[in-house]
Design an enzyme around this catalytic site. Structure first.
Site, short mmCIF file in Angstrom:
data_model
loop_
_atom_site.label_atom_id
_atom_site.label_comp_id
_atom_site.label_asym_id
_atom_site.label_seq_id
_atom_site.Cartn_x
_atom_site.Cartn_y
_atom_site.Cartn_z
N ASP A 73 0.89 -1.20 0.05
CA ASP A 73 0.06 -0.03 0.04
C ASP A 73 1.02 1.34 0.14
O ASP A 73 0.37 2.35 -0.03
CB ASP A 73 -0.94 0.03 1.10
CG ASP A 73 -0.39 -0.30 2.46
OD1 ASP A 73 0.98 -0.09 2.66
OD2 ASP A 73 -1.14 -0.14 3.68
N SER A 74 2.14 0.98 -0.03
CA SER A 74 2.96 2.61 -0.40
C SER A 74 2.79 2.61 -1.73
O SER A 74 3.41 3.74 -1.98
CB SER A 74 4.63 1.64 -0.12
OG SER A 74 4.89 0.55 -1.12
N ASP A 112 -0.99 -6.23 -0.16
CA ASP A 112 -1.34 -5.50 1.00
C ASP A 112 -2.72 -5.46 1.01
O ASP A 112 -3.65 -5.01 0.04
CB ASP A 112 -0.81 -4.17 1.14
CG ASP A 112 0.45 -4.05 2.08
OD1 ASP A 112 0.66 -4.87 3.06
OD2 ASP A 112 1.46 -3.19 1.67
N LYS A 142 -0.85 -9.29 2.89
CA LYS A 142 -0.14 -8.96 4.03
C LYS A 142 -1.17 -8.02 4.82
O LYS A 142 -1.69 -7.16 4.22
CB LYS A 142 1.07 -8.10 3.53
CG LYS A 142 1.94 -7.46 4.61
CD LYS A 142 3.30 -7.17 4.40
CE LYS A 142 3.45 -5.58 3.72
NZ LYS A 142 2.99 -4.52 4.70
N GLU A 210 9.71 -3.75 9.99
CA GLU A 210 10.01 -2.33 9.63
C GLU A 210 10.59 -1.53 10.71
O GLU A 210 9.89 -1.23 11.63
CB GLU A 210 8.87 -1.77 8.70
CG GLU A 210 9.12 -0.28 8.16
CD GLU A 210 8.09 0.16 7.29
OE1 GLU A 210 7.10 -0.55 7.06
OE2 GLU A 210 8.28 1.40 6.94
O1 KIV Z 1 3.70 -1.02 1.40
C1 KIV Z 1 4.88 -1.53 1.62
O2 KIV Z 1 5.44 -1.16 0.61
C2 KIV Z 1 5.43 -2.13 2.73
C3 KIV Z 1 6.94 -2.43 2.69
C4 KIV Z 1 7.72 -0.99 3.29
C5 KIV Z 1 7.16 -3.63 3.54
O3 KIV Z 1 4.66 -2.38 3.45
#
Ligand code: KIV
Length: 293
Positions: A73-74, A112, A142, A210
């Site tokens: 979700d980044s 995510d 995730k 993280e």
């Molecule tokens: O959303 C994402 O990119 C993440 C990574 C930083 C592990 O959760």
């Protein structure tokens, strides 16, 4: 006490590394599964994970042999133009995840669950995760939280959906937690360890750590049978993940200290865009060879 005969006793664990089976550099062409991830931990093999948000970028990483890709979700910050991950919706994650699955043939794709799509409880989590598995075709999801997401993880795993857990700095909690190193101090370290063990007990196949002190990440890694995936958590983790736009130098601004930049895509793309603009303005493009007759 009964003794197993040689024929009955389990075969000894393979200790030599068979490169045809390794996650990175392995020759297999079928899609990697969570069982391959578990086997890598047993072999003591380290592996890389990158984020991806679109089919073309994902296809480059797949061809490069990256065995696990995270549709993080980044994407909120790195692809969709939001300030945080909080506004990202399940609809957006489904579209991006489906594109990444279409662009790859070997990598395990983990998506995510965005903020608000699982916090209500296990049934909401199952409904959201089922969409990503059925519509987008991802191999795992995730979610953030250890003890606080225990019931969600248990229901997803018992329903056949592999879960990667995310501990330490959990960006969906930015409004309560901020962006700070987590697990500092004795109580916080104990809580992180409890969260990691709780994720493992609930059936998670891996745990992202993280922004966690390296010594604590090493202790968590030693304590678990499932792999830890570090980001800003030191070198002892079983795997390492980076956000692809950070890793390739596309993200603008100051990078966190834990990012290693392997290229300067922002510079390359900016220079190419300027060269194109100058060619158009100056009449050098299109040249005779670019014309269709
Ligand atoms: O959303 C994402 O990119 C993440 C990574 C930083 C592990 O959760």
């Amino acid at each position: 006490m009964t003794q197993l005969s040689a024929a009955q006793s389990p075969a000894p664990k393979e200790r030599t590394s068979d490169s045809s089976k390794t996650l990175y550099g392995g020759k297999g062409t079928r899609r990697i599964t969570v069982r391959d991830i578990t086997a890598a931990k047993e072999r003591g093999e380290k592996w890389p994970m990158l984020t991806a948000y679109d089919a073309m970028t994902a296809s480059v990483f797949d061809e490069a042999g990256i065995p696990v890709m995270l549709v993080g979700d980044s994407a909120g910050n790195c692809h969709l133009g939001y300030d945080t991950t909080v506004p990202v919706t399940l609809d957006e994650m489904a579209i991006l995840s489906a594109a990444v699955v279409r662009g790859t043939s070997r990598a395990l794709i983990v998506a995510d669950l965005p903020f608000g799509s699982y916090q209500e409880g296990p049934v909401q989590a199952l409904r959201s995760a089922t969409r990503l598995v059925k519509e987008a075709g991802v191999g795992a999801v995730k979610l953030e939280g250890g003890e606080r997401s225990l019931a969600q993880t248990e229901l997803l795993v018992s329903s056949g959906i592999p879960v990667m857990s995310h501990l330490g700095l959990t960006p969906q909690s930015v409004n309560t937690m901020g962006y700070r190193v987590q697990g500092r101090g004795e109580e916080a370290a104990h809580q992180l360890l409890r969260d990691a063990k709780s994720a493992e007990a609930a059936g998670a196949f891996a745990v992202v750590l993280e922004l966690v002190p390296a010594e604590l990440a090493a202790e968590v890694t030693r304590s678990l049978h499932i792999p830890t995936v570090g980001i800003g958590a030191g070198s002892a983790c079983d795997a390492q993940v980076l956000v692809w736009t950070d890793m390739l130098g596309l993200t603008g601004g100051k990078m966190p200290r834990f990012v290693k930049q392997y290229a300067d895509l922002r510079g390359v793309m900016g220079d190419a865009a300027k060269a194109f603009a100058e060619d158009v303005v100056g009449g050098a493009f299109p040249a005779a060879e670019h014309a269709v007759h």
